[in-house]
Design a protein around this motif. Structure first.
Motif, PDB file in Angstrom:
ATOM      1  N   TYR A   1       9.013 -20.636  76.160  1.00  0.00           N
ATOM      2  CA  TYR A   1       8.031 -20.758  75.078  1.00  0.00           C
ATOM      3  C   TYR A   1       8.652 -20.363  73.737  1.00  0.00           C
ATOM      4  CZ  TYR A   1       4.113 -21.083  78.461  1.00  0.00           C
ATOM      5  OH  TYR A   1       3.230 -21.458  79.441  1.00  0.00           O
ATOM      6  N   GLY A   2       9.472 -19.319  73.739  1.00  0.00           N
ATOM      7  CA  GLY A   2      10.123 -18.872  72.505  1.00  0.00           C
ATOM      8  C   GLY A   2      11.005 -19.946  71.897  1.00  0.00           C
ATOM      9  N   GLN A   3      11.656 -20.707  72.747  1.00  0.00           N
ATOM     10  CA  GLN A   3      12.469 -21.823  72.260  1.00  0.00           C
ATOM     11  C   GLN A   3      11.581 -22.989  71.847  1.00  0.00           C
ATOM     12  OE1 GLN A   3      14.997 -22.433  75.654  1.00  0.00           O
ATOM     13  NE2 GLN A   3      16.256 -20.646  75.199  1.00  0.00           N
TER      14      GLN A   3
ATOM     15  N   LEU B   1       5.741 -14.728  68.048  1.00  0.00           N
ATOM     16  CA  LEU B   1       5.052 -15.345  69.181  1.00  0.00           C
ATOM     17  C   LEU B   1       4.451 -14.294  70.111  1.00  0.00           C
ATOM     18  CD1 LEU B   1       4.322 -17.856  70.872  1.00  0.00           C
ATOM     19  CD2 LEU B   1       6.604 -17.673  71.919  1.00  0.00           C
TER      20      LEU B   1
ATOM     21  N   LYS C   1       8.250 -17.131  79.224  1.00  0.00           N
ATOM     22  CA  LYS C   1       8.173 -16.594  77.858  1.00  0.00           C
ATOM     23  C   LYS C   1       9.389 -17.018  77.048  1.00  0.00           C
ATOM     24  CE  LYS C   1      10.134 -13.168  76.753  1.00  0.00           C
ATOM     25  NZ  LYS C   1      11.433 -12.984  76.048  1.00  0.00           N
ATOM     26  N   THR C   2      10.562 -16.991  77.670  1.00  0.00           N
ATOM     27  CA  THR C   2      11.792 -17.415  76.980  1.00  0.00           C
ATOM     28  C   THR C   2      11.730 -18.903  76.638  1.00  0.00           C
ATOM     29  OG1 THR C   2      13.083 -15.687  78.037  1.00  0.00           O
ATOM     30  CG2 THR C   2      14.302 -17.589  77.196  1.00  0.00           C
TER      31      THR C   2
ATOM     32  N   THR D   1       9.580 -23.400  68.251  1.00  0.00           N
ATOM     33  CA  THR D   1      10.289 -23.836  67.041  1.00  0.00           C
ATOM     34  C   THR D   1      10.021 -25.304  66.717  1.00  0.00           C
ATOM     35  OG1 THR D   1      12.321 -24.356  68.256  1.00  0.00           O
ATOM     36  CG2 THR D   1      12.114 -22.109  67.364  1.00  0.00           C
TER      37      THR D   1
ATOM     38  N   SER E   1       8.466 -19.268  64.979  1.00  0.00           N
ATOM     39  CA  SER E   1       9.601 -18.779  65.755  1.00  0.00           C
ATOM     40  C   SER E   1       9.123 -17.762  66.776  1.00  0.00           C
ATOM     41  CB  SER E   1      10.636 -18.131  64.836  1.00  0.00           C
ATOM     42  OG  SER E   1      10.121 -16.909  64.327  1.00  0.00           O
ATOM     43  N   GLU E   2      10.022 -17.387  67.666  1.00  0.00           N
ATOM     44  CA  GLU E   2       9.694 -16.397  68.681  1.00  0.00           C
ATOM     45  C   GLU E   2       9.407 -15.026  68.063  1.00  0.00           C
ATOM     46  OE1 GLU E   2      11.252 -14.975  73.061  1.00  0.00           O
ATOM     47  OE2 GLU E   2      12.749 -15.627  71.606  1.00  0.00           O
TER      48      GLU E   2
ATOM     49  N   CYS F   1       2.510 -13.963  73.841  1.00  0.00           N
ATOM     50  CA  CYS F   1       2.361 -14.731  75.079  1.00  0.00           C
ATOM     51  C   CYS F   1       1.574 -13.950  76.126  1.00  0.00           C
ATOM     52  CB  CYS F   1       3.729 -15.086  75.654  1.00  0.00           C
ATOM     53  SG  CYS F   1       4.720 -16.194  74.665  1.00  0.00           S
TER      54      CYS F   1
END
Length: 115
Positions: free
Chosen positions: A24-26, A39, A21-22, A29, A35-36, A41
């Motif tokens: 994907y958050g990056q 988002l 998930k982290t 962008t 942005s996260e 997931c």
């Protein structure tokens, strides 16, 4: 309003899910204006996934949906690299056993109405 919905054939621990998930958050962008902060997931693990008629090896199917209509191909390509890297590093899913489907739409509902 991006969503990255991940279906994997392997087990997925809470720690692995958090790291993916982290990542994907990056990665999100890469899509202009995303942005996260928006988002979503969803994850589904331990799914039987047959790829080329074989379910004996790890596999993944990922759906990426975004609100909008004009996403540059380069953004999708960057996302492909990032998503596959995260799944390979965390779950050992090979790139050649992963499909990613991209969809951009101007029809998106949230909070009782549509954007």
């Amino acid at each position: 309003m991006p969503v990255i919905h991940t279906h994997v054939s392997t087990p997925l621990s809470a720690e692995q899910r958090e790291r993916i998930k982290t990542a994907y958050g990056q990665a999100i962008t890469a899509v202009p204006g995303k942005s996260e902060g928006w988002l979503m997931c969803p994850f589904e693990s331990d799914m039987p996934i047959y790829f080329a008629g074989d379910d004996s090896k790890p596999a993944a199917y990922v759906e990426v949906n975004v609100f909008g209509s004009d996403v540059p191909r380069s953004a999708w390509e960057q996302l492909t690299q990032s998503i596959m890297k995260a799944l390979n590093e965390e779950l050992g899913i090979p790139n050649d056993r992963t499909y990613i489907r991209y969809t951009a739409t101007t029809d998106w509902g949230w909070n009782g109405s549509n954007f």
